[in-house]
Design a protein around this motif. Structure first.
Motif, PDB file in Angstrom:
ATOM      1  N   GLY A   1       0.922  -1.289   0.061  1.00 49.30           N
ATOM      2  CA  GLY A   1       0.031   0.041  -0.201  1.00 49.30           C
ATOM      3  C   GLY A   1       0.839   1.273   0.003  1.00 49.30           C
ATOM      4  O   GLY A   1       0.272   2.566  -0.029  1.00 49.30           O
ATOM      5  N   THR A   2       2.161   1.213  -0.177  1.00 49.44           N
ATOM      6  CA  THR A   2       3.064   2.313  -0.184  1.00 49.44           C
ATOM      7  C   THR A   2       3.017   3.086  -1.635  1.00 49.44           C
ATOM      8  O   THR A   2       3.628   4.024  -1.721  1.00 49.44           O
ATOM      9  CB  THR A   2       4.444   2.043   0.206  1.00 49.44           C
ATOM     10  N   PHE A   3       2.392   2.275  -2.436  1.00 50.97           N
ATOM     11  CA  PHE A   3       2.436   2.963  -3.886  1.00 50.97           C
ATOM     12  C   PHE A   3       1.316   2.256  -4.565  1.00 50.97           C
ATOM     13  O   PHE A   3       1.076   1.203  -4.544  1.00 50.97           O
ATOM     14  CB  PHE A   3       3.729   2.515  -4.911  1.00 50.97           C
ATOM     15  N   THR A   4       0.528   3.457  -5.312  1.00 47.73           N
ATOM     16  CA  THR A   4      -0.789   2.853  -6.080  1.00 47.73           C
ATOM     17  C   THR A   4      -0.473   3.423  -7.575  1.00 47.73           C
ATOM     18  O   THR A   4      -0.095   4.480  -7.626  1.00 47.73           O
ATOM     19  CB  THR A   4      -1.934   3.665  -5.392  1.00 47.73           C
ATOM     20  N   PRO A   5      -0.642   2.561  -8.515  1.00 45.98           N
ATOM     21  CA  PRO A   5      -0.433   3.068  -9.875  1.00 45.98           C
ATOM     22  C   PRO A   5      -1.110   4.273 -10.346  1.00 45.98           C
ATOM     23  O   PRO A   5      -2.344   4.292  -9.844  1.00 45.98           O
ATOM     24  CB  PRO A   5      -0.760   1.708 -10.587  1.00 45.98           C
ATOM     25  N   TRP A   6      -0.364   5.219 -10.784  1.00 45.48           N
ATOM     26  CA  TRP A   6      -1.301   6.432 -11.328  1.00 45.48           C
ATOM     27  C   TRP A   6      -2.140   6.102 -12.362  1.00 45.48           C
ATOM     28  O   TRP A   6      -2.144   5.286 -13.357  1.00 45.48           O
ATOM     29  CB  TRP A   6      -0.208   7.407 -11.773  1.00 45.48           C
ATOM     30  N   ASP A   7      -3.377   6.710 -12.156  1.00 46.92           N
ATOM     31  CA  ASP A   7      -4.410   6.792 -13.106  1.00 46.92           C
ATOM     32  C   ASP A   7      -4.370   8.423 -13.625  1.00 46.92           C
ATOM     33  O   ASP A   7      -3.556   9.308 -13.301  1.00 46.92           O
ATOM     34  CB  ASP A   7      -5.895   6.741 -12.511  1.00 46.92           C
ATOM     35  N   TRP A   8      -5.068   8.415 -15.206  1.00 45.25           N
ATOM     36  CA  TRP A   8      -5.023   9.924 -15.559  1.00 45.25           C
ATOM     37  C   TRP A   8      -5.916  10.647 -14.691  1.00 45.25           C
ATOM     38  O   TRP A   8      -5.772  11.732 -15.116  1.00 45.25           O
ATOM     39  CB  TRP A   8      -5.650   9.552 -16.976  1.00 45.25           C
ATOM     40  N   THR A   9      -6.640  10.216 -13.559  1.00 51.08           N
ATOM     41  CA  THR A   9      -7.165  11.110 -12.775  1.00 51.08           C
ATOM     42  C   THR A   9      -6.504  11.537 -11.500  1.00 51.08           C
ATOM     43  O   THR A   9      -6.609  12.606 -10.925  1.00 51.08           O
ATOM     44  CB  THR A   9      -8.648  10.757 -12.063  1.00 51.08           C
ATOM     45  N   THR A  10      -5.293  11.113 -11.541  1.00 49.30           N
ATOM     46  CA  THR A  10      -4.300  11.475 -10.417  1.00 49.30           C
ATOM     47  C   THR A  10      -3.846  12.816 -10.482  1.00 49.30           C
ATOM     48  O   THR A  10      -3.365  13.109 -11.497  1.00 49.30           O
ATOM     49  CB  THR A  10      -3.047  10.295 -10.446  1.00 49.30           C
ATOM     50  N   LYS A  11      -3.819  13.605  -9.446  1.00 45.88           N
ATOM     51  CA  LYS A  11      -3.221  15.058  -9.730  1.00 45.88           C
ATOM     52  C   LYS A  11      -1.570  14.790 -10.006  1.00 45.88           C
ATOM     53  O   LYS A  11      -0.892  13.848  -9.401  1.00 45.88           O
ATOM     54  CB  LYS A  11      -3.117  15.568  -8.260  1.00 45.88           C
ATOM     55  N   GLY A  12      -1.168  15.507 -11.038  1.00 49.10           N
ATOM     56  CA  GLY A  12       0.079  15.568 -11.418  1.00 49.10           C
ATOM     57  C   GLY A  12       0.446  14.745 -12.655  1.00 49.10           C
ATOM     58  O   GLY A  12       1.535  14.528 -13.282  1.00 49.10           O
TER      59      GLY A  12
END
Length: 504
Positions: free
Chosen positions: A368-379
């Protein structure tokens, strides 16, 4: 009034130095003009039409392969299998590619392209099978077999793209081919995007995705059967592609040495050949496959290949721009490429400092220390644009290398060998890089190797750019090492015109 006898109608005979379409082309259906005056498609056996057909073959075969590879791990959540398959792929590709010019010259471009397409189907079939059953032997065989097939397909493609056009059109032909080819990768990326639109985890793509790729690749292999061999091609000025009239295995093997002997400076381009696919592994696995969820990987893949179309449309016409000598255009292209290498890979270094292989790996996701980024993720916008510019850089690099090679001559036989050298060394570099990734080399090390090798290869290529690229290549130079004569490759009217102008 006496009736005068009407005069017989007179016909003016055009000077021998002027000639029409009918004189330039042989009779037969292959040479009848297609399309309209506004939308001229050439004729079936014209460089324009044939390059279009080859572009659609690559649209359906390597284009779909690129879309699948662009997902990271060949669409599988665990990239290790794809790494091993691609190591086998590029190892055989490197060996076959280096000698593929000989094989293509002997067998012809049609057989090489069609056989090449079959390998892509088998590769995708093996990935589909691996989702349901553990078949490492079949997977490695599929990768190695695709290396053989791809070596022939890409060498035939390079031969057509570099030797069929007239000297002043080679950049535009690259743009046309690269654009159509990458439309295939774009559409291929939309397949997993549509089928995995709701998947926000890093998961293996669905069976239907693999099946769609397999069907499209098979259609591409069939389409290649309808392509003409090079001896049928007639250019816009009536000239033909320079080949051996009666090639044998010995003459074509010896032709590899003749290619180096005729232009020894080509060896200085070999580091550029080596590095031209070195970056794919890092970009696809180290960035897209490692950092983003399934649907965002598909979107990134689409943007990457779309960026290639944008770059090809820009760089191709600029390489052929009228009013600037070709030797000067080569120097400008070199300067632009070196600048892009510094700027884009410098941006990549700034991004790579944010994470390591361990910080985004499976253990980090499970903890749980990293969640793959989605296109809705800020940044997300920052890395999205970086990946887009990586795609543009690829097209500029490939286009410039092809144009440099094409500027060294127009002989189909010699350029087939150059294309083989290019694909062979390119694949050897890829094999090394896929192997490094399978050994979990740190991402920062992979980035540093890319930046260093790309920059260094440009420096090594400087003498070729500044000393060997001429404004035009005399026909006599292209005919050396073949059994062709001027009469074999030019129509009578063109020969007379060149004699009048002192060109021959």
């Amino acid at each position: 009034m006496a009736e005068t006898e009407p005069k017989a109608p007179t016909t003016e005979v055009a000077p021998e130095s002027t000639f029409t379409d009918e004189v330039l082309r042989p009779r037969g259906w292959m040479y009848k003009r297609l399309g309209s005056d506004k939308f001229n498609l050439g004729w079936y056996a014209s460089p324009k039409f044939q390059l279009g057909m080859v572009a659609f073959v690559c649209f359906l075969c390597p284009g779909m392969f690129n879309a699948l590879s662009g997902l990271g791990g060949g669409g599988k959540a665990d990239a290790k299998l794809a790494d091993n398959m691609n190591t086998a792929l590029y190892s055989t590709f490197a060996v076959v590619g280096f000698f593929a010019g000989t094989i293509v010259n002997r067998l012809g471009v049609r057989a090489a392209l069609s056989f090449g397409g079959i390998g892509y189907c088998i590769y995708s079939i093996s990935l589909l099978v691996s989702v349901h059953k553990y078949v490492p032997g079949f997977n490695i065989f599929a990768g190695a077999f695709l290396g053989v097939c791809a070596g022939l397909l890409w060498t035939a493609q390079g031969t057509i793209m570099m030797s069929y056009p007239l000297e002043q059109s080679k950049g535009r032909y690259f743009a046309w081919f690269w654009g159509i080819f990458n439309v295939g990768a774009c559409l291929g990326s939309l397949i997993p995007l549509g089928q995995n639109i709701n998947v926000k985890t890093n998961a293996t793509v669905s069976d239907s995705t693999y099946i769609a790729f397999i069907v499209l690749m098979f259609i591409g292999a069939c389409l290649a059967l309808f392509i003409c061999d090079a001896d049928k091609i007639v250019r816009e000025d009536g000239s033909r592609v320079i080949l051996m009239k009666s090639p044998s295995w010995w003459t074509e093997i010896y032709g590899l040495w003749e290619t180096i002997k005729a232009e020894p400076y080509i060896i200085l381009l070999f580091p550029m050949f080596w590095s031209s696919n070195w970056f794919y592994t890092y970009q696809q696995n180290g960035i897209n496959g490692a950092y983003f969820d399934t649907r965002t990987k598909s979107l990134n893949g689409f943007l990457y290949w779309f960026a290639q179309i944008v770059a090809a449309v820009i760089i191709g016409p600029l390489l052929d721009v009228d009013g600037v000598r070709r030797s000067l255009r080569a120097k400008i292209a070199f300067g632009v490429l070196f600048t892009l290498t510094m700027v884009i890979w410098g941006g990549g270094y700034a991004w790579q400092k944010h994470y390591t292989r361990e910080s985004v790996g499976a253990d980090a996701i499970a903890a749980g220390t990293f969640t793959p980024w989605d296109w809705t993720t800020k940044g997300y916008v920052g890395p999205m644009f970086l990946y887009f510019f990586y795609g543009m850089y690829d097209a500029v690099w490939q286009g410039t290398v092809y144009w440099f090679m094409g500027a060294l001559g127009n002989s189909g036989r010699r350029l087939a060998n150059l294309a083989g050298f290019y694909k062979g060394l390119q694949s050897a570099g890829s094999a090394v890089m896929w192997s490094l990734d399978s050994k979990e080399t740190p991402f920062m090390n992979l980035l540093a190797s890319n930046w260093g090798i790309l920059s260094g290869s440009l420096i090594v290529a400087l003498p070729v750019v500044f000393m060997r690229i001429r404004d035009t290549v005399p026909l006599e130079d292209d005919l050396k090492g073949t059994d062709e004569t001027i009469e074999d490759v030019l129509p009578p009217g063109a020969i007379a015109e060149k004699r009048v102008t002192g060109e021959i």
